[in-house]
Design an enzyme around this catalytic site. Structure first.
Site, short mmCIF file in Angstrom:
data_model
loop_
_atom_site.label_atom_id
_atom_site.label_comp_id
_atom_site.label_asym_id
_atom_site.label_seq_id
_atom_site.Cartn_x
_atom_site.Cartn_y
_atom_site.Cartn_z
N ARG A 129 3.89 -2.98 10.38
CA ARG A 129 2.59 -3.49 11.38
C ARG A 129 3.08 -2.92 12.52
O ARG A 129 1.87 -2.68 13.15
CB ARG A 129 2.83 -5.12 11.41
CG ARG A 129 2.12 -5.85 10.12
CD ARG A 129 2.28 -7.43 10.36
NE ARG A 129 1.75 -8.33 9.18
CZ ARG A 129 2.43 -8.37 8.33
NH1 ARG A 129 3.78 -8.32 8.19
NH2 ARG A 129 1.73 -9.38 7.09
N TYR A 181 1.77 1.89 -6.40
CA TYR A 181 1.29 0.89 -6.83
C TYR A 181 0.91 1.16 -8.41
O TYR A 181 -0.30 1.76 -8.65
CB TYR A 181 0.00 0.35 -6.32
CG TYR A 181 0.29 -0.54 -5.02
CD1 TYR A 181 0.74 -1.79 -5.10
CD2 TYR A 181 -0.06 -0.08 -3.85
CE1 TYR A 181 1.21 -2.60 -3.91
CE2 TYR A 181 0.33 -0.92 -2.83
CZ TYR A 181 0.82 -2.15 -2.75
OH TYR A 181 0.95 -2.82 -1.61
N LYS A 225 11.00 -1.31 -5.14
CA LYS A 225 10.46 -2.15 -3.85
C LYS A 225 10.07 -3.54 -4.09
O LYS A 225 9.16 -3.58 -5.11
CB LYS A 225 9.42 -1.55 -3.12
CG LYS A 225 9.11 -2.23 -1.86
CD LYS A 225 8.03 -1.48 -0.90
CE LYS A 225 7.71 -2.07 0.46
NZ LYS A 225 6.87 -3.14 0.09
N THR A 278 6.61 -0.21 -6.10
CA THR A 278 6.28 -1.56 -5.62
C THR A 278 6.19 -2.20 -6.95
O THR A 278 5.31 -2.18 -7.61
CB THR A 278 5.12 -1.72 -4.68
OG1 THR A 278 5.49 -1.17 -3.44
CG2 THR A 278 5.04 -3.06 -4.39
N GLN A 321 4.75 5.76 -2.34
CA GLN A 321 4.87 4.36 -2.66
C GLN A 321 4.00 4.36 -3.96
O GLN A 321 2.58 4.58 -3.73
CB GLN A 321 4.76 3.41 -1.83
CG GLN A 321 4.53 2.01 -2.10
CD GLN A 321 3.25 1.49 -2.56
OE1 GLN A 321 2.25 2.06 -1.90
NE2 GLN A 321 2.90 0.35 -3.32
N HIS A 331 7.26 -7.89 0.91
CA HIS A 331 6.10 -7.67 1.27
C HIS A 331 5.59 -8.12 2.65
O HIS A 331 4.14 -8.17 3.11
CB HIS A 331 5.08 -7.85 0.13
CG HIS A 331 4.03 -6.61 -0.17
ND1 HIS A 331 4.42 -5.91 -1.22
CD2 HIS A 331 2.88 -6.28 0.37
CE1 HIS A 331 3.28 -4.98 -1.39
NE2 HIS A 331 2.45 -5.25 -0.35
N ASP A 337 12.88 -4.16 4.58
CA ASP A 337 12.14 -4.29 5.65
C ASP A 337 11.48 -5.95 5.40
O ASP A 337 12.32 -6.58 4.82
CB ASP A 337 10.78 -3.49 5.17
CG ASP A 337 9.95 -3.87 4.09
OD1 ASP A 337 9.88 -5.11 3.63
OD2 ASP A 337 9.09 -3.08 3.60
N SER A 374 1.51 5.27 1.13
CA SER A 374 1.07 4.27 0.17
C SER A 374 -0.05 5.04 -0.85
O SER A 374 -0.71 5.82 -0.51
CB SER A 374 0.20 3.16 0.67
OG SER A 374 -0.27 2.13 -0.29
#
Length: 371
Positions: free
Chosen positions: A319, A145, A240, A171, A143, A264, A295, A121
């Site tokens: 998680r 942001y 995503k 994302t 990923q 998410h 996911d 991330s």
């Protein structure tokens, strides 16, 4: 344990004896500090969509196949020419230093050990380069942001390319943060610096709440941004946060090389549909033009099977990986993927599917249970 700014990080490094992935949550809660655990575990508002994500897998059933004349299922697959030993990958998940002192580096090491795909991330606790190095050459995605500041975006994309990252995950469903009540109750602020923010104007992320972190993120994202990233990096761009066929087609038309179906993990728009419920219609619209990653709510090997049979090419979760990280470091992460792979192998054998491609053509029956 390691203590950073008063926050206690796990230093565990051990294999895990796992009954099932849902059982890891209660064990991890015992060792992850309250604020960090609330951030990892919580969804938005009253967690309705978070819960529906897993319940939705009950809406489809796997048809057993007898006399299939097969054994030893093969989990290997590929995406963008990258060979993988499992169709189960790491979902990009922020701030893994909340779970373990080695953070994303340990996760990358664990994924590499099982031949899985790591996605790191923007808001990682460890840098792009360090996370990539920990994977020792294993494939990784980055990923993004997207920030309002394109100098910042370009800086991260440059680092990703230099580190050998194989694709960019953009994302698009987090232009603002979801209303996460656990973080409000705990007055949560990130105690661990975010490595990708430390060298730039956004600061290091330490001592900030999630709303402050997201405030620097772009609120306006369009198809032109997809093309801009693809042209700049010359890497596949996977969009995503897709939850409808229309958005999937819009992403592809903008130049996306992949579509990532996700809400998410129930952390953004509460009241939206479970990702599994929208996957089949998106897969029909995409019609194999680009790969689909999925996911949200995945906890069982049978969930992975159902997602693949419904149109996904890779299946991700976050998680359970983080709970395994807290409980056992890199070895704990590897244990998590070994376990879900084992469940998937059992499901494949009983459904008469030798390969991942066989799963993709396996029949499912559909029935909605009423509570």
């Amino acid at each position: 344990m390691t203590v950073v700014n008063g926050y206690e990080q796990s230093d565990r490094e051990q294999d895990l004896d796992i009954l099932n992935l849902p059982s890891l949550e209660a064990e991890a809660k015992k060792i992850i500090p309250t604020g960090g655990f609330g951030y990892i575990e919580g969804g938005s508002e009253d967690n309705w969509t978070l819960a529906e994500n897993t319940k939705a897998f009950e809406h489809a059933q796997i048809v057993p196949k007898a006399l299939s004349d097969m054994e030893d299922p093969d989990l290997s697959t590929s995406i963008f020419g990258i060979d993988l030993k499992t169709p189960v990958m790491m979902a990009p998940t922020a701030a893994q230093g909340l779970a373990h002192s080695r953070g994303e580096a340990a996760t990358a090491e664990g994924l590499a050990a099982v031949g899985g795909l790591m996605a790191q991330s923007t808001y990682s606790s460890t840098s792009i380069a360090d996370t990539a190095a920990a994977g020792n050459g294993a494939p990784q995605f980055f990923q993004l942001y997207m920030s309002k500041d394109w100098d910042f975006n370009y800086s991260l994309l440059d680092e990703a390319k230099k580190a050998g990252i194989k694709a960019i995950i953009l994302t698009v469903d987090a232009t603002v943060d979801g209303y996460r009540e656990a973080d409000i109750i705990n007055n949560f602020q990130f105690p661990i610096p975010m490595a990708n923010l430390t060298k730039f104007s956004e600061g290091d992320g330490k001592g900030k709440g999630i709303a402050e972190i997201y405030a620097s993120a772009a609120q306006k994202i369009s198809g032109a941004d997809v093309k801009r990233i693809a042209d700049y990096t010359d890497l596949p761009v996977i969009v995503k946060g897709i939850e409808s066929p229309e958005d999937a087609l819009r992403a592809i038309d903008a130049g996306a090389s992949g579509v990532y179906v996700s809400n998410h993990g129930g952390r953004q728009l509460n009241g939206g549909p479970a990702s599994f419920d929208v996957l089949p219609s998106i897969a029909r619209a995409v019609n194999h033009r680009v790969p689909i990653i999925f996911d949200s709510g995945v906890r069982r090997g049978s969930h992975v099977f159902k997602a693949l049979a419904s149109g996904a090419d890779l299946v991700a979760f976050g998680r359970p990986t983080i709970y395994g990280l807290a409980l056992g470091g890199a070895k704990g992460v590897a244990s998590v993927y070994k376990h879900i792979n084992h469940e998937l192998e059992i499901t494949m054998q009983l459904a008469g599917t030798k390969t991942v491609d066989d799963i993709k053509s396996a029949p499912l029956t559909h029935f909605s249970y009423n509570d």
